[in-house]
Design a protein around this motif. Structure first.
Motif, short mmCIF file in Angstrom:
data_model
loop_
_atom_site.label_atom_id
_atom_site.label_comp_id
_atom_site.label_asym_id
_atom_site.label_seq_id
_atom_site.Cartn_x
_atom_site.Cartn_y
_atom_site.Cartn_z
N ASP A 1 -31.15 27.91 88.37
CA ASP A 1 -31.28 29.36 88.41
C ASP A 1 -32.55 29.68 87.62
O ASP A 1 -33.05 28.83 86.87
CB ASP A 1 -30.05 30.01 87.76
CG ASP A 1 -30.22 31.51 87.61
OD1 ASP A 1 -30.68 32.16 88.56
OD2 ASP A 1 -29.89 32.03 86.51
N ASP B 1 -33.82 33.33 86.10
CA ASP B 1 -33.80 34.24 84.94
C ASP B 1 -32.63 33.86 84.01
O ASP B 1 -31.50 33.68 84.46
CB ASP B 1 -33.68 35.69 85.41
CG ASP B 1 -34.35 36.66 84.44
OD1 ASP B 1 -34.92 36.22 83.43
OD2 ASP B 1 -34.31 37.87 84.71
N GLY B 2 -32.96 33.70 82.74
CA GLY B 2 -31.95 33.27 81.77
C GLY B 2 -31.83 31.76 81.66
O GLY B 2 -31.04 31.25 80.87
N ASP C 1 -26.97 30.25 84.05
CA ASP C 1 -26.49 31.00 82.88
C ASP C 1 -25.33 31.92 83.23
O ASP C 1 -24.75 32.51 82.34
CB ASP C 1 -27.63 31.80 82.24
CG ASP C 1 -28.13 32.94 83.12
OD1 ASP C 1 -28.24 32.75 84.34
OD2 ASP C 1 -28.40 34.02 82.57
N ASP D 1 -23.76 31.01 89.36
CA ASP D 1 -24.31 29.65 89.24
C ASP D 1 -23.22 28.58 89.13
O ASP D 1 -23.26 27.56 89.83
CB ASP D 1 -25.23 29.57 88.02
CG ASP D 1 -26.34 30.61 88.08
OD1 ASP D 1 -26.85 30.85 89.18
OD2 ASP D 1 -26.69 31.17 87.02
#
Ligand SMILES: [Mg+2]
Length: 261
Positions: A7, A9-10, A202, A207
């Motif tokens: 993933d 972002d984060g 995250d 995810d």
């Protein structure tokens, strides 16, 4: 060896800053022979633009087709089903749809499908047009239904909030395409190689859920929306928890070659 699906972002970056150690981690895993695939529910950028952002922040340039978005997953769903699409979203979503050879239209009477993603300029008129097309028989397709996404100033309304407004006006439920839904699962399954596939994310419900669906090793990283591993619902418990992706090369068993450390 296998594939690591990240993933973004984060995980690789937070907003517009790379997670510390991200650059070294990506380079090391690539050197060790892992295929690196990136999958984001952010539909505002094309695959090229997503790859650009990864490169700008980490120095690692993925092949664009390995930097997939929920817009890519929507296109995967639309292909062979529909030809003309009324798109509600950022310019990156429209570009993704057109690059796949589909026609984008504004006229609700001409749309076979309505695809809805994050549109920061959403207006009453846009909601009206999209809902009208759906009531006239166009298929209602969402890039993703994430209600919010994190920003440095707190949570901001996500694509799901816009999908909900249009769905409410149309009296319809969408087919959703991003993580953890079937179109994204099919798309990612077509990109991974090797015996071992590791999903690093995250957010549990996107995810970790996609890893669970596909039987992949699920790794939760704590640099994003999940602050404590104990916050994850029991059904989505990850196989491993790391404080940041800089722990990945060690976790995946490959020692860092000395000249690259
Ligand atoms: Mg994330």
């Amino acid at each position: 060896m296998g594939t690591v699906v990240f993933d973004l972002d984060g995980v690789v970056y937070v907003g517009d800053a790379a997670v510390p150690g991200a650059a070294e981690t990506l380079r090391t895993l690539d050197d060790l022979g892992w295929r690196l695939v990136f999958a984001t529910n952010n539909s505002t950028r094309t695959e090229d633009e997503t790859a650009d952002k990864i490169e700008r922040l980490t120095g690692y340039r993925p092949r664009s087709s390995f930097a997939v978005t929920s817009g890519s997953a929507a296109v995967h769903y639309l292909r062979g089903r529909h030809e003309s699409v009324l798109a509600v979203g950022a310019p990156g979503l429209t570009a993704t749809i057109e690059a796949a050879g589909l026609e984008t239209v504004d006229d609700p009477d001409r749309a076979d499908a309505v695809v809805v993603g994050l549109d920061r300029g959403i207006s009453y008129e846009t909601i009206d047009r999209a809902a009208s097309a759906i009531r006239k028989g166009a298929e209602f397709v969402a890039t993703n239904t994430d209600a919010t996404f994190p920003t440095p100033d707190g949570l901001a309304p996500g694509a799901g909030a816009i999908v909900a407004a249009i769905g409410s006006a149309a009296g319809a439920e969408p087919v959703s395409c991003g993580k953890p839904e079937l179109p994204m699962r099919e798309l990612l399954s077509s990109l991974v190689v090797g015996d071992e596939v590791v999903m690093v994310g995250d957010r549990a419900e996107t995810d970790l859920a996609i890893a669970r669906h596909l039987g992949w090793r699920a790794v939760l990283t704590l640099t994003g929306v999940t602050e404590l591993a104990s916050d994850v619902p029991r059904a989505l418990e990850p196989d491993d928890v790391i404080t940041s992706i800089s722990e990945l090369p060690g976790l995946l068993g490959g020692s860092v070659p000395k000249d690259k450390a």
